[in-house]
Design an enzyme around this catalytic site. Structure first.
Site, PDB file in Angstrom:
ATOM      1  N   LYS A 104       0.799  -1.107   0.232  1.00 21.59           N
ATOM      2  CA  LYS A 104       0.398  -0.174   0.119  1.00 21.59           C
ATOM      3  C   LYS A 104       0.625   1.623  -0.618  1.00 21.59           C
ATOM      4  O   LYS A 104       0.133   2.235  -0.775  1.00 21.59           O
ATOM      5  CB  LYS A 104      -0.670  -0.287   1.200  1.00 21.59           C
ATOM      6  CG  LYS A 104      -2.336  -0.883   0.968  1.00 21.59           C
ATOM      7  CD  LYS A 104      -3.286  -1.261   1.821  1.00 21.59           C
ATOM      8  CE  LYS A 104      -4.735  -2.368   1.687  1.00 21.59           C
ATOM      9  NZ  LYS A 104      -3.484  -3.675   1.301  1.00 21.59           N
TER      10      LYS A 104
HETATM   11  C1  LIG Z   1      -3.940  -4.242   1.000  1.00 15.74           C
HETATM   12  C2  LIG Z   1      -3.088  -6.301   0.826  1.00 15.74           C
HETATM   13  C3  LIG Z   1      -3.822  -6.210  -0.237  1.00 15.74           C
HETATM   14  C4  LIG Z   1      -5.042  -6.343  -0.922  1.00 15.74           C
HETATM   15  O1  LIG Z   1      -5.136  -5.751  -2.179  1.00 15.74           O
HETATM   16  P1  LIG Z   1      -6.530  -4.768  -2.804  1.00 15.74           P
HETATM   17  O2  LIG Z   1      -6.338  -4.462  -3.492  1.00 15.74           O
HETATM   18  O3  LIG Z   1      -7.358  -4.793  -1.970  1.00 15.74           O
HETATM   19  O4  LIG Z   1      -7.030  -6.457  -3.638  1.00 15.74           O
HETATM   20  C5  LIG Z   1      -3.134  -8.108  -0.735  1.00 15.74           C
HETATM   21  N1  LIG Z   1      -2.518  -7.606  -0.204  1.00 15.74           N
HETATM   22  C6  LIG Z   1      -1.622  -7.369   1.495  1.00 15.74           C
HETATM   23  C7  LIG Z   1      -0.662  -7.025   2.000  1.00 15.74           C
HETATM   24  C8  LIG Z   1      -2.831  -5.674   1.726  1.00 15.74           C
HETATM   25  O5  LIG Z   1      -1.396  -5.253   2.674  1.00 15.74           O
END
Ligand SMILES: *Cc1c(COP(=O)(O)O)cnc(C)c1O
Length: 534
Positions: free
Chosen positions: A113
């Protein structure tokens, strides 16, 4: 480039308005008026570009230069990725000729993120500074108060994205004693004046309820201009398209044959809210050559079920193991019940995938493009209203077929996740995957063994550093004798974290009034107001 709401609201927005608004007032999500095509010379011109150069090239196809001039965009991009630890920002790690890992966790909080939130924070600040610079001395400067609840994973990425940003304050609520010590330390050791960690005596749901009530409180919301930074913000999707391009070029550099046609890339994405993989869909439809995108879900498998049945349905009515054939005959015996299931990959524990609405809009549109945008919005709105009313919607077979042209989907159990972490650790070369990445690796394995055209190379997106999810990694590798978590996994940055100075506000009871008081108190101190960049 303008943006409109998937649910058909009349108003079209600039990029700036889209980013500052987040969710459309009609409940829809903003999408661009069209998906821009890559410039004719992109393959030659972009092939040696760095992540930052690709970012400017891709983003400027979606942002008019009148809104953000090219050199300003470049400055924002460079500032955003200066916090990353790897020169490639999102390096591609080769495991074999058939499988690569795209590591998205080299940002400040060791999770994917960061890629989007580092940019989003800088965009917010840029827009607010510019708006305030245009105001007269008597006018009040515009400020933004970001409020969010976290169960541990995403709060820190938001905090690092917004720390020390002018005109923005951020309040993150976490349940006291219920987030892991590392996650707690990642958040509370950020001591910038505009960052407020609220440690609430209660559960994550209590925290989330308080945040929802704050947003619903019109007077409070308007007074403080509350903002959310959840994954529906368009800028987050846009920022994530860039690493698909980088991976394309970096993979092709490593193939023995220089011809782009000799290899087809298949991206496999651990998926929760469908933001990460949706960015891949945009990259594909801009013209980046790739095969199908593979959705990898954990046991919260609403997406995997959609691709099997055409039904988008909140509550699972099938026994969990009837959905996808488990590898190794593994089954953890958990039965599907209504509500979110807690799994070893908590960042993907979702009931519905908020960004899926954007894909549904494109499906509604492409099934009958001659009917135009308005009609697609009407169709989409009909589907979403049905989900709201009945908890489910079934799309026509033709729409499901269209969805299958671009995507495959697999559901992976916790038992499979643990097996995969162990398999990759004991393989040669050895790789330590976090549980989310392991979901992707396991899905990649299933897809490759069922439909593997010889020229396919898989790129699995790795969304977190294994040290962030110590419990799952330790559990998977506990009986591997040579494994040592502190030595093999724990990064230097985490080692000192628990000793660092902390700033945290204790909230004695999970009550909205207590949280309001805190926000009022700090906002009255007027921290972080600025008209020009410091
Ligand atoms: C947010 C997140 C995801 C999922 O991503 P999306 O964009 O919500 O599909 C997968 N792995 C981790 C570690 C995340 O923080």
């Amino acid at each position: 480039m303008k943006y409109f709401s998937t649910r058909g609201e009349e108003q079209v927005l600039s990029f700036e308005e889209t980013v500052l608004t987040g969710l459309a007032p009609d409940g829809g999500l903003y999408i661009p008026e069209y998906i821009p095509k890559l410039p004719p010379n992109w393959l030659e011109e972009w092939k040696e570009y760095s992540f930052q150069e690709l970012s400017v090239a891709v983003l400027s196809l979606f942002i008019s230069p009148e809104e953000i001039a090219r050199d300003e965009l470049q400055t924002l991009v460079e500032r955003s990725y200066s916090t990353f630890r790897h020169p490639d920002i999102t390096p591609l790690h080769k495991l074999s000729d058939k499988i690569f890992i795209l590591e998205l966790f080299h940002g400040p909080t060791f999770a994917f993120k960061d890629v989007a939130l580092q940019l989003l924070g800088n965009l917010f600040e840029f827009f607010l500074l510019r708006r305030n610079a245009r105001k007269s001395a008597e006018e009040k400067p515009e400020k933004l108060t970001i409020v969010g609840a976290t169960s541990g994973d995403t709060g820190s990425a938001a905090i690092y994205g917004l720390r020390n940003k002018a005109n923005i304050s951020i309040y993150i609520l976490h349940p006291k004693g219920r987030v892991s010590p590392i996650q707690e330390a990642q958040m509370t050791t950020v001591t910038d004046a505009n960052v407020h960690n609220l440690s609430v005596k209660g559960t994550f749901d209590d925290c989330q309820d308080i945040v929802k009530s704050l947003f619903a409180d019109k007077e409070f919301n308007t007074k403080h201009r509350l903002g959310a930074i959840n994954s529906i913000n368009w800028a987050r999707i846009l920022a994530q398209t860039v690493y698909y391009f980088l991976a394309y070029f970096h993979a092709h550099r490593q193939f023995p044959s220089p011809s782009p046609e000799a290899h087809e890339l298949q991206f496999v994405v651990p998926t929760g809210n469908f933001g990460d993989i949706l960015a891949g869909y945009y990259a594909k439809h801009m013209g980046l050559p790739m095969g199908k995108l593979v959705i990898a879900t954990n046991e919260n498998d609403i997406l995997a079920r959609f691709w099997k049945s055409g039904r988008y349905e909140k509550v699972d009515s099938v026994p969990a193991d009837g959905v996808a054939a488990p590898v190794n005959g593994a089954s953890d015996g958990k039965q599907a019940v209504s509500g979110v299931k807690e799994t070893l990959s908590p960042a993907m524990d979702i009931l519905v995938s908020s960004n899926f609405e954007r894909l549904l809009w494109y499906l509604a549109y492409h099934i009958e493009p001659s009917k135009g945008r308005k009609e697609a919005c009407r169709t989409l709105k009909g589907w979403m209203d049905k989900v709201k009313a009945d908890g489910r919607v079934e799309v026509p077979t033709s729409v499901l077929k269209l969805a299958r042209d671009d995507f495959l989907a697999e559901r992976i159990s916790d038992a499979q996740t643990l097996d995969t972490i162990r398999d990759y650790y004991t393989a040669s070369p050895s790789y330590i995957a976090d549980p989310h990445t392991a979901v992707g690796l396991c899905a990649a394995h299933i897809v490759a063994s069922t439909h593997d055209p010889a020229r396919t190379t898989q790129i699995v997106l790795s969304t977190a550093h294994p040290a962030k999810f110590a419990e799952a990694v330790t559990c998977a590798l506990s009986d591997v004798s040579q494994f040592d978590f502190d030595r093999d996994v724990l990064p230097e940055e985490f080692k000192g974290l628990l000793m660092k100075e902390k700033r945290v506000i204790d909230v004695e009871r999970a009550e909205i009034e207590l949280v309001k008081e805190i926000i009022e108190r700090y906002s009255a101190e007027g921290e972080g107001t600025a008209r020009v960049s410091a």
